[in-house]
Scaffold this motif. Structure first.
Motif, short mmCIF file in Angstrom:
data_model
loop_
_atom_site.label_atom_id
_atom_site.label_comp_id
_atom_site.label_asym_id
_atom_site.label_seq_id
_atom_site.Cartn_x
_atom_site.Cartn_y
_atom_site.Cartn_z
N HIS A 1 0.52 -1.20 -0.21
CA HIS A 1 0.13 -0.40 -0.25
C HIS A 1 0.54 1.18 -0.11
O HIS A 1 0.39 1.99 -1.17
N LEU A 2 1.99 1.20 0.69
CA LEU A 2 2.76 2.77 0.77
C LEU A 2 3.24 2.74 -0.16
O LEU A 2 3.84 3.55 -0.67
N LEU A 3 4.26 1.46 -1.09
CA LEU A 3 5.34 1.70 -1.85
C LEU A 3 4.63 2.38 -3.06
O LEU A 3 5.53 3.16 -3.71
N PRO A 4 3.68 1.56 -3.26
CA PRO A 4 3.10 2.18 -4.43
C PRO A 4 3.33 3.59 -5.20
O PRO A 4 3.26 4.14 -6.11
N ASN A 5 2.83 3.83 -3.89
CA ASN A 5 2.33 5.75 -3.90
C ASN A 5 3.77 6.31 -3.66
O ASN A 5 3.60 7.71 -3.44
N THR A 6 5.03 5.79 -3.21
CA THR A 6 5.88 6.30 -3.25
C THR A 6 6.83 6.75 -4.38
O THR A 6 7.68 7.17 -3.83
N LEU A 7 6.32 6.21 -5.06
CA LEU A 7 7.04 5.35 -6.07
C LEU A 7 8.17 6.31 -7.35
O LEU A 7 9.04 6.69 -8.02
N PRO A 8 6.79 7.49 -7.90
CA PRO A 8 6.38 8.30 -8.24
C PRO A 8 8.24 9.44 -8.11
O PRO A 8 8.82 9.74 -9.51
N PRO A 9 8.50 9.83 -6.78
CA PRO A 9 9.00 10.85 -6.47
C PRO A 9 10.50 10.80 -6.31
O PRO A 9 11.91 10.73 -6.79
N LEU A 10 10.23 9.07 -5.86
CA LEU A 10 11.65 7.92 -6.10
C LEU A 10 12.03 7.67 -7.54
O LEU A 10 13.91 7.21 -7.37
N ILE A 11 11.08 7.69 -7.81
CA ILE A 11 12.24 7.93 -10.05
C ILE A 11 12.73 8.59 -10.33
O ILE A 11 13.92 8.44 -11.18
N VAL A 12 11.81 9.91 -9.77
CA VAL A 12 13.05 11.25 -10.12
C VAL A 12 14.35 10.74 -9.38
O VAL A 12 14.92 11.29 -10.31
N VAL A 13 14.56 10.81 -8.26
CA VAL A 13 15.10 11.11 -7.11
C VAL A 13 16.68 9.92 -7.97
O VAL A 13 17.43 9.64 -8.00
N ALA A 14 15.85 8.96 -7.88
CA ALA A 14 16.90 7.20 -8.89
C ALA A 14 17.94 8.19 -9.97
O ALA A 14 18.71 7.64 -10.10
N THR A 15 17.53 8.89 -10.48
CA THR A 15 17.52 9.06 -12.11
C THR A 15 18.66 9.91 -11.77
O THR A 15 19.84 10.35 -12.21
N VAL A 16 18.44 11.10 -11.32
CA VAL A 16 18.78 12.24 -10.51
C VAL A 16 20.44 11.42 -9.95
O VAL A 16 21.82 11.65 -10.15
N GLN A 17 20.36 10.08 -9.49
CA GLN A 17 21.29 9.85 -8.56
C GLN A 17 21.87 8.96 -9.17
O GLN A 17 23.69 8.44 -9.00
#
Length: 289
Positions: free
Chosen positions: A198-214
């Motif tokens: 429940h929590l993880l799928p809804n937190t993925l969009p900002p994490l994808i952006v951070v992963a790209t930058v990192q």
């Protein structure tokens, strides 16, 4: 599928972002096909000839090979060295980025879900690390662990996981207060199931952006550490080592030894950052509304 189609339609509205994505795909393809595209294996000592050292771009080597970008001070074909260096940089950056993502998600979601003393302690550790420059932290860790790909990946993971943890914590804290999470908590579902389902799928969009930058940041950090002689050993392909090898020849007019690897590094990091910047717009529901 509809959501992906809409996201792509939003992404392609920026011609610069589309070009950046194509550049990233070309770089990845070139790195994967490096053994096929390279005129020589630049790190096979038997294939090198010191008579070919520091040849100008377009020169013909002793073996009859045309060195499009010239050669470095060891006689390596520079185009081949850059392709192999990109391959190594991408492997290290993606491995470190994905590992840091998993570690950061675990810490951030756990702190948001359990809260209390555990959450406060975890996030204070994350905040303490975020107060230190990533390059300095990576320098210290590499100096302690030594040279090598596993040591470099470990140093990058430790230097970068806090960014993912802070992002996951912020997104999960907002989702934690929503009705659907409260409803899930009232059922017999385990805490781990609520976290990952429940929590993880809804937190993925900002994490994808951070992963790209990192990933782009990890490429820069690896090149910086290798340039300083603390990253990969000289027997491994690395853009940072190529730039360092040619730095002493810049004033003598042999610019290509450092400039071309530097341009490859700059284009790679810039293209990935442009893709990440566009993803930040596409995956931000407030901006899309």
């Amino acid at each position: 599928m509809t959501g992906l189609r809409e996201a792509w339609e939003e992404y392609r509205r920026s011609p610069v972002a589309v070009i950046a994505l194509l550049v990233v795909l070309l770089i990845v393809a070139a790195a994967i096909l490096a053994p096929v595209l390279s005129p020589q294996d630049p790190y096979d000592q038997a294939a090198l000839d010191l008579m070919d050292a520091r040849l100008e771009p377009g020169s013909e080597g002793s073996s009859g090979t045309i060195h499009i970008l010239g050669t470095d001070n060891a006689g390596r074909d520079l185009l081949s060295a850059i392709l192999y260096g990109l391959r190594t940089s991408l492997v290290i950056a993606i491995t470190a980025g994905m590992t840091a993502l998993l570690v950061g998600i675990t810490i951030g979601l756990s702190a948001a879900y359990y809260g209390g003393t555990l959450g406060a302690v975890l996030m204070r550790i994350v905040d303490l690390q975020l107060s230190m420059p990533a390059i300095l932290l990576a320098l210290v860790i590499v100096a302690m662990l030594g040279q090598g790909i596993p040591q470099l990946v470990a140093a990058l993971v430790i230097a970068q996981y806090a960014y993912f943890a802070r992002t996951a914590y912020g997104a999960a804290t907002a989702e934690r207060r929503r009705d659907y999470v409260e409803a899930a908590l009232s059922t017999p579902l385990s805490g781990a199931r609520v976290l990952w389902r429940h929590l993880l799928p809804n937190t993925l969009p900002p994490l994808i952006v951070v992963a790209t930058v990192q990933v782009a940041t990890a490429i820069s950090l690896e090149a910086t550490l290798s340039f300083l002689g603390l990253g990969l050993p000289v027997t491994r392909p690395s853009l940072g080592l190529l730039i360092a090898n040619g730095f002493q020849f810049l004033l003598s007019g042999r610019y290509w030894i450092s400039v071309y690897p530097g341009l490859a590094l700059m284009v790679t990091v810039l293209a990935i950052n442009l893709v990440g910047d566009r993803l930040r717009h596409v995956l931000n529901p407030k901006r899309r509304r």
